[in-house]
Design a protein around this motif. Structure first.
Motif, PDB file in Angstrom:
ATOM      1  N   LEU A   1      36.068  18.655 -53.313  1.00  0.00           N
ATOM      2  CA  LEU A   1      36.215  17.202 -53.445  1.00  0.00           C
ATOM      3  C   LEU A   1      35.268  16.489 -52.486  1.00  0.00           C
ATOM      4  N   ALA A   2      35.117  17.043 -51.282  1.00  0.00           N
ATOM      5  CA  ALA A   2      34.185  16.461 -50.300  1.00  0.00           C
ATOM      6  C   ALA A   2      32.759  16.498 -50.843  1.00  0.00           C
ATOM      7  N   ALA A   3      32.394  17.607 -51.507  1.00  0.00           N
ATOM      8  CA  ALA A   3      31.049  17.725 -52.081  1.00  0.00           C
ATOM      9  C   ALA A   3      30.819  16.661 -53.149  1.00  0.00           C
ATOM     10  N   ILE A   4      31.845  16.428 -53.978  1.00  0.00           N
ATOM     11  CA  ILE A   4      31.741  15.406 -55.031  1.00  0.00           C
ATOM     12  C   ILE A   4      31.577  14.023 -54.416  1.00  0.00           C
ATOM     13  N   HIS A   5      32.384  13.736 -53.388  1.00  0.00           N
ATOM     14  CA  HIS A   5      32.334  12.410 -52.753  1.00  0.00           C
ATOM     15  C   HIS A   5      31.001  12.148 -52.062  1.00  0.00           C
ATOM     16  N   VAL A   6      30.489  13.138 -51.325  1.00  0.00           N
ATOM     17  CA  VAL A   6      29.213  12.946 -50.627  1.00  0.00           C
ATOM     18  C   VAL A   6      28.071  12.817 -51.629  1.00  0.00           C
ATOM     19  N   ALA A   7      28.118  13.593 -52.703  1.00  0.00           N
ATOM     20  CA  ALA A   7      27.089  13.486 -53.736  1.00  0.00           C
ATOM     21  C   ALA A   7      27.100  12.078 -54.346  1.00  0.00           C
ATOM     22  N   ASP A   8      28.305  11.562 -54.638  1.00  0.00           N
ATOM     23  CA  ASP A   8      28.425  10.194 -55.178  1.00  0.00           C
ATOM     24  C   ASP A   8      27.881   9.170 -54.185  1.00  0.00           C
ATOM     25  N   GLU A   9      28.219   9.392 -52.926  1.00  0.00           N
ATOM     26  CA  GLU A   9      27.775   8.478 -51.864  1.00  0.00           C
ATOM     27  C   GLU A   9      26.248   8.409 -51.786  1.00  0.00           C
ATOM     28  N   LEU A  10      25.595   9.560 -51.967  1.00  0.00           N
ATOM     29  CA  LEU A  10      24.132   9.631 -51.865  1.00  0.00           C
ATOM     30  C   LEU A  10      23.438   9.387 -53.204  1.00  0.00           C
ATOM     31  N   GLY A  11      24.222   9.199 -54.258  1.00  0.00           N
ATOM     32  CA  GLY A  11      23.621   8.986 -55.569  1.00  0.00           C
ATOM     33  C   GLY A  11      23.019  10.251 -56.152  1.00  0.00           C
ATOM     34  N   VAL A  12      23.581  11.390 -55.783  1.00  0.00           N
ATOM     35  CA  VAL A  12      23.073  12.686 -56.238  1.00  0.00           C
ATOM     36  C   VAL A  12      23.987  13.217 -57.341  1.00  0.00           C
ATOM     37  N   PRO A  13      23.420  13.707 -58.439  1.00  0.00           N
ATOM     38  CA  PRO A  13      24.284  14.246 -59.498  1.00  0.00           C
ATOM     39  C   PRO A  13      25.042  15.495 -59.031  1.00  0.00           C
ATOM     40  N   ALA A  14      26.322  15.557 -59.369  1.00  0.00           N
ATOM     41  CA  ALA A  14      27.147  16.730 -59.065  1.00  0.00           C
ATOM     42  C   ALA A  14      27.498  17.407 -60.388  1.00  0.00           C
ATOM     43  N   VAL A  15      27.217  18.702 -60.480  1.00  0.00           N
ATOM     44  CA  VAL A  15      27.500  19.428 -61.724  1.00  0.00           C
ATOM     45  C   VAL A  15      28.529  20.522 -61.467  1.00  0.00           C
ATOM     46  N   MET A  16      29.445  20.682 -62.406  1.00  0.00           N
ATOM     47  CA  MET A  16      30.482  21.714 -62.293  1.00  0.00           C
ATOM     48  C   MET A  16      29.970  22.985 -62.977  1.00  0.00           C
ATOM     49  N   VAL A  17      29.850  24.067 -62.237  1.00  0.00           N
ATOM     50  CA  VAL A  17      29.163  25.254 -62.765  1.00  0.00           C
ATOM     51  C   VAL A  17      30.078  26.471 -62.919  1.00  0.00           C
ATOM     52  N   ASP A  18      31.391  26.272 -62.789  1.00  0.00           N
ATOM     53  CA  ASP A  18      32.291  27.416 -62.924  1.00  0.00           C
ATOM     54  C   ASP A  18      32.802  27.531 -64.356  1.00  0.00           C
ATOM     55  N   ARG A  19      33.239  28.719 -64.716  1.00  0.00           N
ATOM     56  CA  ARG A  19      33.816  28.952 -66.031  1.00  0.00           C
ATOM     57  C   ARG A  19      35.217  28.330 -66.077  1.00  0.00           C
TER      58      ARG A  19
END
Length: 391
Positions: free
Chosen positions: A104-122
């Motif tokens: 969740l922290a990774a998603i929030h920081v990515a949003d904060e920086l305007g960086v796309p976050a992709v979910m890569v797990d099955r």
């Protein structure tokens, strides 16, 4: 650089892997600091879309429709999900961290920086279905035993032990034990997902990628990424993205027991006349109905659910498409509808026997399991009785 942070460079492309313990404050800080420091083009995260949504909206489980779960034949998958989530939640209680907080922290920081976050797990449903489908009967029993053991375990995990999960020697030891005890589970939960995660990370956009994943996946993902970079392995993971179809043997197996039972009863009429044949039919009804109803009663099922178990068991035991647990579970959910309070205490209740009886959602699953066990016992007892009658 942290021992749980690995940077791989392939020509002009850089991929930084951050290995985490899923209930660790240090992991949250390392994830946030790494993304802010490297300012990547993309952040790849060890989640699937459904789990990401549930982490971002933790109250989503209140919309759970237990009848729909049973109708979709996802009772076992739902129980496995609840037990695993409860286990991770208990691990994180000592350190004040909820499972998945680092993701969740990774998603929030990515949003904060305007960086796309992709979910890569099955998707977790695919993983659990493959783990079940690829296991032998004894493997399935081991899996169920392990799940139940973790559900009722009262063992407390020290915060230092959680951090040690990121240490390669600790992780290697755990993987070795899992591989020896349940090799198929290790292959599906770890090896296949290493491949799937690596393909997702490799396919992420940009030349500067940060990937956040459990520390246990680091060695395998690194190995796959290096092979992909060298052209020794492609990124096609379609084969491990589907639940393996039942072979002809598996399809026939569902019909074998009903066919044997019917065949024995027919033999009773042929060799013993109507008296023996009728006796065997009565035995079939008795041996199926009584255990199914008794085990439903053991689950403190609604009286009408117990009655339905008694009536349905002899019929469903001869039908490969529907089990008595499916019927009793739906009836139980209809007559004792889950309340909002059951949704709110679900993850706490799953860790105690008392909780399984108190929580109406878990009671549905308990009825589902126990009535199925009762009917299965009755089927084998009846079959043994038929053979004795004919001999």
């Amino acid at each position: 650089m942290s021992q749980t942070r690995k940077t791989l460079e392939f020509g002009g492309r850089k991929i930084t892997l951050v290995g985490t313990a899923h209930v660790s404050k240090e992991s949250i800080e390392e994830v946030e600091n790494t993304i802010r420091e490297l300012k990547p083009d993309c952040v790849a995260i060890e989640l699937d879309e459904k789990r990401a949504e549930s982490i971002k909206n933790p109250d989503q489980f209140r919309k759970l429709d237990v009848i729909k779960v049973l109708k979709n034949h996802e009772g076992f998958l739902m129980m496995a999900n609840l037990i695993l989530a409860s286990f991770q939640r208990r691990m994180g209680m000592n350190v004040g961290v909820k499972p998945g907080d680092e993701m969740l922290a990774a998603i929030h920081v990515a949003d904060e920086l305007g960086v796309p976050a992709v979910m890569v797990d099955r998707p977790i449903q695919t993983t659990l279905r493959r783990a079940w489908a690829k296991n032998s009967f004894w493997g399935k029993m081991k899996l169920l035993a392990s799940l139940l053991s973790s559900a009722f375990s009262k063992e407390e995990v020290d915060p230092d032990e959680i951090e040690n999960l990121k240490n390669s020697s600790e992780m290697d030891s755990m993987m070795s034990e899992l591989s020896e005890y349940m090799p198929v589970i290790k292959k599906v939960l770890i090896d296949e997902r290493d491949n799937y995660l690596a393909a997702g990370i490799w396919g992420s956009q940009g030349n500067n990628v940060v990937a956040v994943l459990g520390a246990g996946h680091l060695p395998g993902v690194v190995a796959h990424l290096e092979k992909m970079a060298a052209g020794e392995e492609n990124t096609d993971v379609s084969e491990i993205s589907q639940v393996p179809a039942k072979g002809i043997g598996g399809k026939l197996a569902a019909w074998i027991i009903p066919a044997i039972i019917v065949g024995l009863i027919v033999a009773g009429f042929i060799y013993g006349g109507s008296q023996l044949g009728t006796k065997m039919i009565k035995e079939w009804i008795f041996y199926n109905s009584i255990p199914a109803a008794a085990f439903s009663l053991l689950a403190l099922a609604h009286p009408l659910t117990v009655l339905v178990a008694f009536v349905a068991a002899p019929i469903t035991s001869l039908c490969p498409f529907i089990g008595v647990g499916f019927v009793t579970g739906i009836v139980q959910a209809f007559f004792q509808k889950p309340k909002v309070s059951d949704m709110e205490t679900l993850q706490d209740d799953v860790s105690s026997l008392k909780g399984w009886y108190k929580n109406r959602i878990l009671r549905v699953f308990l009825v589902f399991i126990l009535s199925s066990i009762g009917s299965s016992i009755g089927t084998f007892v009846a079959a043994g009785g038929f053979i004795s009658d004919l001999v």
